[in-house]
Design an enzyme around this catalytic site. Structure first.
Site, mmCIF file in Angstrom:
data_model
loop_
_atom_site.group_PDB
_atom_site.id
_atom_site.type_symbol
_atom_site.label_atom_id
_atom_site.label_comp_id
_atom_site.label_asym_id
_atom_site.label_seq_id
_atom_site.Cartn_x
_atom_site.Cartn_y
_atom_site.Cartn_z
ATOM 1 N N GLU A 150 -4.394 7.696 21.404
ATOM 2 C CA GLU A 150 -5.434 6.899 20.757
ATOM 3 C C GLU A 150 -6.365 6.350 21.850
ATOM 4 O OE1 GLU A 150 -2.459 5.494 17.159
ATOM 5 O OE2 GLU A 150 -2.619 4.309 18.984
ATOM 6 N N ASP B 168 2.223 -1.167 19.793
ATOM 7 C CA ASP B 168 3.628 -0.761 19.757
ATOM 8 C C ASP B 168 4.092 -0.129 21.057
ATOM 9 O OD1 ASP B 168 4.847 -1.674 17.505
ATOM 10 O OD2 ASP B 168 5.163 0.287 16.600
ATOM 11 N N ASP C 289 2.754 2.600 3.014
ATOM 12 C CA ASP C 289 1.641 2.237 2.138
ATOM 13 C C ASP C 289 1.912 2.616 0.682
ATOM 14 O OD1 ASP C 289 1.607 4.901 2.771
ATOM 15 O OD2 ASP C 289 -0.460 4.956 3.485
#
Length: 739
Positions: free
Chosen positions: A111, A140, A447
């Site tokens: 990322e 994390d 989710d």
């Protein structure tokens, strides 16, 4: 109620509803005729049966599974609704509720930090009272580089946020703003001068972030991503300037992780943010964002508040879901990275049935919906059994609790220590975190399961699709990463479908039939599709290879049934593509990638969930790689498949193509050369010949990558050779078993 003013409207599209329902009825009638045709085979007298029973039964089961998936999918088309909000009717800024923003990042290698910091900065620049915004970043990986990058981002935001507010910028993400042509004050020399200064500051920011990341990669003593202590730091706690314009506070949170402890993936990180944020700001509403999903429109918070500040809906709405939209989608979108059907069709129907489920990112959610609401008279020990031993956190659950974390600009060290305890990996032991409160842990798709549970409890949700995308992310633009991402999603969905939490078991008494079907379709879709499509990809072809007809002759009136169903399905999907503003080639690409996913991602994801259920394999979570490769991006934009993927994804595709090619070529050879009565053979086997031809034509990109194209992005020879072995095995063994 005489002075009540609506802050939002909901309306259905009557023409779409009529077309959808009419098509569903007519298509269902055709399916009933097909079922009658298939069943009548089993009631024939034995002397009249010339076709082996097993292949007929297998293709019938494949058809039934596909039709069951289609039937469940009609729930999303039954009553699609569209919503409009009126932010100008909101109360004054002093009456707006506070919002906590949660941004999750997991791996600085996958990322890109510049992209993550752009998301953070854009969130801080939302059009909302700055003292009522609090941004939390969950790291994390426990990376020191992310913390240092956040400090640089906050320093830049001190100038960027006032600049955005002064000139009313619509694009609050600096990277997107400076790469676009947006400049509302073209004639203002003051604006141009300030814009140039801001662009220079942003270039300095990018250089500093990249330098930090390079140092992080060179450092051999970097923290272990799976073994580190908790770290919580309020970035702006020591920064004081009297005349400084107010900006939201920014908090870095890295929970404790140990190799011997389960960390429950993204849901575990979100629950830590729930507890830590309660100690600092305890805002009643939360915005959850992925680290690559920047705020593209600063008004999203006010749009969501149109539901939370409306007295008619404020008590019942758990979350407001915005669509996922992406800024790097090509015209062809060969991997369907934009998820067109999900966010332009499916979620509108989900909304009309009772509310969509959570989509992982881009949603505002009420803290009370996740934790519950409690009074001061609540049994303290009962709360501790559910929420853990922290008295300080228990206090935050009381409705009128006001956090006292920040006083006169100085943070409380004692409460920081308590917050670190809340971020420890042992805090949730012997509690109901992840099972009854917070984001739920049952599967890697927290989710879907959390949204389903909230709806079972009676909460409602809404789907808001404004004309201007409120959030823009970065989609995967290579086949390998897209396949890994879909396999992970499918594994989570199938885990729910084959568990005691299956909507068919848990939902019937607690939600409407159509809403239940929506949830059931999402959960069962991968398993139903992979089983049925494998049947369609192999069974008719094996029978074609051996001269066994499974479909009626062209002259038989029953052939019309199959023709009508095929044309009906194709036409309806094309209609939906056109009405959502896309082109014909998008439709062809979606058909291809759907077939590709059925034999790869849906198969592997479902298998992963089944093995996990049997205890043979543990659930795993691999973050999607958002780092871009220029060559892969170029191929994607040109509409060319990049087959630099794992053999496990390539082998099934090539095997299916080879089996279909062998069956089709063999049938053509028999019809033209071997068979004395070729016309009768073609008439008898036309259905299967057409199916093989359709599969080959639809997946021409695979044939091209296997035979025509050369280079790194083509299908490797090793994958082709393995597929040849598999296809020969299937043709030989299948012929023995089926015939």
């Amino acid at each position: 109620m005489e002075n009540y003013v609506h802050m939002h409207e909901c309306h259905g599209h009557k023409i779409s509803i009529i077309i959808n329902r009419t098509h569903a009825i007519l298509h269902s009638i055709a399916i009933l005729f097909l079922i009658h045709y298939r069943l009548s085979f089993f009631f024939q007298h034995p002397p009249n049966i010339t076709i082996p029973t097993l292949p007929w039964l297998l293709i019938f089961v494949s058809e039934l599974l596909l039709y069951l998936a289609w039937l469940l999918a009609q729930s999303h088309r039954w009553r699609p609704v569209y919503r409009t909000v009126f932010p100008e009717r909101l109360p004054g800024d002093d009456k707006l509720p506070a919002i906590d923003i949660f941004i999750c990042t997991a791996d600085p290698n996958k990322e890109p930090s510049v992209e993550v910091m752009n998301t953070v900065i854009s969130a801080m620049a939302l059009d909302y009272p700055p003292e009522k915004l609090h941004v939390y970043v969950s790291d994390d990986a426990g990376s020191d580089a992310t913390l240092r990058c956040m400090k640089e981002a906050w320093n830049f935001a001190r100038y960027w946020v006032p600049f955005c507010r002064k000139y009313g910028l619509v694009t609050a993400c600096p990277d997107v703003y400076f790469s676009s042509s947006e400049d509302g004050f073209k004639g203002s020399s003051e604006f141009k001068a300030e814009r140039k200064k801001m662009e220079e500051k942003y270039e300095i920011l990018k250089q500093r972030i990249r330098r930090i990341v390079q140092e992080y990669h060179r450092d051999v003593t970097v923290n272990n991503k799976l073994d580190h202590s908790s770290i919580i730091e309020v970035i702006n706690e020591y920064h004081k300037e009297k005349d400084e314009v107010k900006i939201p506070i920014l908090v870095y949170v890295s929970r404790e992780k140990r190799p011997s402890r389960r960390h429950n993936f993204k849901a575990g990180a979100l629950n830590v943010l729930l507890r830590v944020s309660a100690m600092i700001s305890n805002s009643p509403y939360i915005l959850v964002l992925d680290c690559d999903m920047h705020c593209n429109d600063p008004t999203s918070a006010r749009q969501a508040m149109c539901y939370y500040c409306d007295p008619q809906t404020s008590q019942s709405i758990a979350f407001v879901q915005f669509p996922q939209t992406f800024r790097n989608i090509s015209e062809d979108d060969i991997y369907d990275s934009q998820l067109r059907f999900v966010f332009k069709i499916q979620w509108h129907g989900f909304d009309g049935a009772g509310g969509p489920t959570i989509s992982g990112t881009n949603f505002y959610i009420k803290r009370e919906a996740l934790l519950g609401s409690f009074s001061k008279q609540q049994d303290l020990m009962a709360l501790k059994r559910s929420f853990g031993p922290s008295n300080d956190f228990i206090k935050t659950l009381v409705e009128d609790y006001k956090p006292c974390f920040i006083e006169d600009g100085e943070s409380s060290r004692m409460l920081l220590e308590h917050a670190n305890v809340l971020a420890s990996c042992s805090y949730e032991d012997q509690t109901t975190w992840g099972t009854k409160v917070g984001f739920l842990y049952f599967c890697v798709l927290e989710d879907y399961f959390t949204g389903f549970t909230l709806h079972r409890k009676g909460w409602k949700s809404v789907y808001l699709y404004p004309k201007r995308p409120q959030f823009l992310g970065t989609a995967t633009t290579n086949f390998n990463e897209a396949s890994i991402q879909w396999t992970r999603w499918v594994s989570g969905l199938t885990s729910v479908a084959i568990s005691r939490f299956c909507p068919l078991i848990c939902g019937p008494l607690k939600m409407s039939l159509v809403h239940l079907m929506c949830y059931l379709e999402v959960a069962c879709m991968p398993l139903l599709y992979c089983l049925s499509i494998w049947g369609f990809a192999l069974i008719p072809q094996l029978c074609l290879f051996n001269g066994i007809p499974l479909y009626p002759k062209i002259s038989d009136s029953n052939f019309n049934i199959f023709s009508i169903i095929f044309i009906s399905a194709i036409s309806k999907s094309l209609y939906e593509v056109v009405t959502t503003g896309d082109q014909f080639r998008v439709w062809t690409n979606e058909w291809r990638i759907w077939m590709v996913r059925c034999v790869t991602c849906y198969t592997y994801g479902s298998l992963d969930a089944i093995l996990n259920k049997l205890g043979i394999k543990e659930a795993s979570f691999l973050p999607t790689n958002k780092a871009t490769d220029d060559e892969q991006v170029k191929l994607y934009e040109m509409g060319i498949f990049d087959f630099r993927a794992a053999t496990m994804f390539l082998a099934p595709l090539v095997t299916v193509i080879l089996v279909n090619f062998a069956a089709f070529v063999g049938a053509v050879f028999k019809a033209l050369v071997v068979d004395d009565n070729g016309d009768r053979y073609r008439e008898k086997m036309f259905g299967q010949m057409f199916l093989s031809f359709y599969i080959l034509v639809s997946n021409y990109a695979i044939i091209e990558g296997m035979i025509i194209r050369k280079g790194k992005a083509s299908i490797p020879l090793s994958a082709t050779l393995w597929s040849v072995v598999f296809s020969v095995f299937i043709l030989l063994i299948g012929s023995v078993i089926l015939c």
